[in-house]
Scaffold this motif. Structure first.
Motif, PDB file in Angstrom:
ATOM      1  N   ALA A   1      -3.072  27.635  -5.899  1.00  0.00           N
ATOM      2  CA  ALA A   1      -3.732  26.432  -6.319  1.00  0.00           C
ATOM      3  C   ALA A   1      -5.530  26.967  -6.251  1.00  0.00           C
ATOM      4  CB  ALA A   1      -3.807  25.386  -5.421  1.00  0.00           C
ATOM      5  N   SER A   2      -5.945  26.633  -7.225  1.00  0.00           N
ATOM      6  CA  SER A   2      -7.384  27.084  -7.451  1.00  0.00           C
ATOM      7  C   SER A   2      -8.349  25.931  -6.893  1.00  0.00           C
ATOM      8  CB  SER A   2      -7.783  27.198  -9.016  1.00  0.00           C
ATOM      9  OG  SER A   2      -7.567  26.110  -9.590  1.00  0.00           O
ATOM     10  N   VAL A   3      -9.490  26.115  -6.823  1.00  0.00           N
ATOM     11  CA  VAL A   3     -10.523  25.152  -6.257  1.00  0.00           C
ATOM     12  C   VAL A   3     -10.422  24.108  -7.194  1.00  0.00           C
ATOM     13  CG1 VAL A   3     -13.056  24.609  -5.824  1.00  0.00           C
ATOM     14  CG2 VAL A   3     -11.742  26.721  -4.793  1.00  0.00           C
ATOM     15  N   ASP A   4     -10.582  24.226  -8.467  1.00  0.00           N
ATOM     16  CA  ASP A   4     -10.446  23.257  -9.439  1.00  0.00           C
ATOM     17  C   ASP A   4      -9.433  22.551  -9.678  1.00  0.00           C
ATOM     18  OD1 ASP A   4     -13.076  24.196 -10.039  1.00  0.00           O
ATOM     19  OD2 ASP A   4     -12.258  25.339 -12.092  1.00  0.00           O
TER      20      ASP A   4
ATOM     21  N   ARG B   1      -9.683  20.117  -6.237  1.00  0.00           N
ATOM     22  CA  ARG B   1     -10.836  18.890  -6.155  1.00  0.00           C
ATOM     23  C   ARG B   1     -10.261  17.548  -6.571  1.00  0.00           C
ATOM     24  NH1 ARG B   1     -16.565  20.741  -8.230  1.00  0.00           N
ATOM     25  NH2 ARG B   1     -16.880  18.687  -7.436  1.00  0.00           N
ATOM     26  N   PRO B   2      -9.485  17.403  -7.959  1.00  0.00           N
ATOM     27  CA  PRO B   2      -9.292  16.097  -7.919  1.00  0.00           C
ATOM     28  C   PRO B   2      -8.315  15.576  -6.959  1.00  0.00           C
ATOM     29  CG  PRO B   2      -8.648  17.570  -9.966  1.00  0.00           C
ATOM     30  CD  PRO B   2      -9.069  18.435  -8.824  1.00  0.00           C
ATOM     31  N   LEU B   3      -7.446  16.351  -6.126  1.00  0.00           N
ATOM     32  CA  LEU B   3      -6.679  15.949  -5.050  1.00  0.00           C
ATOM     33  C   LEU B   3      -7.577  15.327  -3.735  1.00  0.00           C
ATOM     34  CD1 LEU B   3      -3.845  18.351  -4.825  1.00  0.00           C
ATOM     35  CD2 LEU B   3      -3.485  16.063  -5.573  1.00  0.00           C
ATOM     36  N   LEU B   4      -8.798  15.881  -3.667  1.00  0.00           N
ATOM     37  CA  LEU B   4      -9.579  15.470  -2.630  1.00  0.00           C
ATOM     38  C   LEU B   4     -10.779  14.680  -3.152  1.00  0.00           C
ATOM     39  CD1 LEU B   4      -9.827  19.443  -1.391  1.00  0.00           C
ATOM     40  CD2 LEU B   4      -8.745  17.493  -0.208  1.00  0.00           C
TER      41      LEU B   4
ATOM     42  N   ALA C   1     -17.177  20.616  -1.760  1.00  0.00           N
ATOM     43  CA  ALA C   1     -17.548  20.203  -3.384  1.00  0.00           C
ATOM     44  C   ALA C   1     -17.394  18.718  -3.344  1.00  0.00           C
ATOM     45  CB  ALA C   1     -16.909  21.120  -4.287  1.00  0.00           C
ATOM     46  N   GLU C   2     -16.290  18.360  -2.580  1.00  0.00           N
ATOM     47  CA  GLU C   2     -16.076  16.836  -2.846  1.00  0.00           C
ATOM     48  C   GLU C   2     -16.686  15.913  -1.739  1.00  0.00           C
ATOM     49  OE1 GLU C   2     -14.785  15.236  -5.501  1.00  0.00           O
ATOM     50  OE2 GLU C   2     -14.711  16.984  -6.563  1.00  0.00           O
ATOM     51  N   SER C   3     -17.570  16.656  -0.998  1.00  0.00           N
ATOM     52  CA  SER C   3     -18.166  15.880   0.107  1.00  0.00           C
ATOM     53  C   SER C   3     -17.364  15.241   1.158  1.00  0.00           C
ATOM     54  CB  SER C   3     -19.262  14.751  -0.562  1.00  0.00           C
ATOM     55  OG  SER C   3     -20.068  15.392  -1.455  1.00  0.00           O
ATOM     56  N   LEU C   4     -16.236  15.905   1.576  1.00  0.00           N
ATOM     57  CA  LEU C   4     -15.511  15.692   2.602  1.00  0.00           C
ATOM     58  C   LEU C   4     -16.247  15.815   3.920  1.00  0.00           C
ATOM     59  CD1 LEU C   4     -13.137  15.688   0.341  1.00  0.00           C
ATOM     60  CD2 LEU C   4     -11.505  16.306   2.164  1.00  0.00           C
ATOM     61  N   THR C   5     -15.820  14.832   5.010  1.00  0.00           N
ATOM     62  CA  THR C   5     -16.818  15.106   6.087  1.00  0.00           C
ATOM     63  C   THR C   5     -16.042  15.359   7.417  1.00  0.00           C
ATOM     64  OG1 THR C   5     -16.204  12.620   6.649  1.00  0.00           O
ATOM     65  CG2 THR C   5     -18.309  13.215   5.315  1.00  0.00           C
TER      66      THR C   5
END
Length: 304
Positions: free
Chosen positions: A47-50, A53-56, A99-103
């Motif tokens: 799985a790529s970063v791209d 990202r939608p999952l996250l 990139a999706e700003s998870l904390t």
């Protein structure tokens, strides 16, 4: 909060998922193969970063709970393959999470990294590719995540318990041995053990606190003799465990390394140095002190 659990269909991932939901959190799960309770099918290794990202998107945290096989022989050199399977996918996961700003994030790791810190003289990272990759997995994932996304690493010993039909991956061979008529033999040394329930509690607490710590965890420290005794009791055939001389272990394990050399294969834990681990007290302090009797019964009742 909202979480994604990678490996949510596994023994520990299932316990973490259930406990997060019981505390009011929203959880989605990812696994490589379809199973009840799996929301998304994805092989993280490709799985790529791209892709990630939608999952996250819109989540608060992510859990990496996929197990790694350190004993499966692979063609030499094995480091590139281990890195491809263990390190690179997790770095991409936390790059996407940043990139999706998870904390908050969490990795289920290995107690070998705990012993690498406690006993640098053992040279675990130099002698065992698996340990090297576990260390790189944690360090590089944290670097990719940055300070706004702390990642806790749970350093796991032998895990006990059950989640549906899922039991510990290591349980089958010792259960069949304990249930057989063959004598039970154990070397000096021992290991920490922990229940999947304790792991889940520790993991969820770390996520809720947004911890970025290394967290070694154990319910009990058992000698190998005590471990086999408890397994024999769990499978319904309690009996005495006899002591196996340390000299025999030191003489026999390097033969596995010679065989691997002749077949041009390697494993993540090097046979030539594995005797040092088997004969050591791989104990974690402090322990929770919780009983693991019920967890033994859950682990081994289905394996006989």
């Amino acid at each position: 909060m909202r979480f994604l659990v990678i490996g949510g269909s596994g023994l520990i991932g299932a316990h973490i998922t259930a406990l997060l939901r019981s505390r009011g959190h929203h959880v989605t799960t990812v696994a490589r193969t379809p199973k009840p309770g799996v929301d998304h099918l994805l092989d993280l290794r490709s799985a790529s970063v791209d892709t990630l990202r939608p999952l996250l998107e819109g989540l608060d945290g992510v859990v990496y709970a996929t197990r790694s096989e350190e004993q499966h022989p692979l063609p030499k050199p094995i480091y590139p393959q281990f890195r491809h399977d263990m390190v690179d996918p997790v770095v991409r996961l936390f790059t996407a999470a940043r990139a999706e700003s998870l904390t908050r994030g969490l990795i289920l790791g290995s107690y070998y990294t705990y012993f690498d810190r406690r006993h640098p003289e053992w040279r675990l990272r130099d002698r065992h590719v698996y340990v090297r990759c576990r260390l790189e997995q944690a360090a590089e994932s944290r670097a990719a995540a940055g300070p706004s996304l702390p990642i806790a690493v749970i350093e796991l010993p032998f895990v006990l318990g059950r989640a549906g039909a899922r039991v510990p991956n290591w349980a089958g061979p010792p259960a069949r041995w304990a249930a057989s008529r063959a004598p039970l033999l154990a070397p000096p040394g021992g290991t920490a053990v922990v229940s999947a329930h304790t792991v889940a509690e520790t993991a969820v607490d770390a996520l809720e606190k947004s911890s970025g710590a290394h967290i070694p965890i154990a319910d009990q420290n058992l000698t190998w003799s005590e471990l086999l005794t408890d397994i024999a009791r769990a499978v319904g055939r309690p009996r005495k465990v006899h002591r196996l001389p340390a000299a025999l272990i030191r003489a026999s394990l390097p033969a596995g390394g010679l065989f691997q050399s002749l077949t041009r294969k390697e494993t993540g834990v090097t046979p030539a140095h594995f005797a040092d681990l088997v004969l050591a007290n791989l104990f974690i302090e402090p322990t929770t002190g919780r009983s693991v009797e019920a967890a033994f019964a859950e682990s081994f009742a289905a394996e006989i």
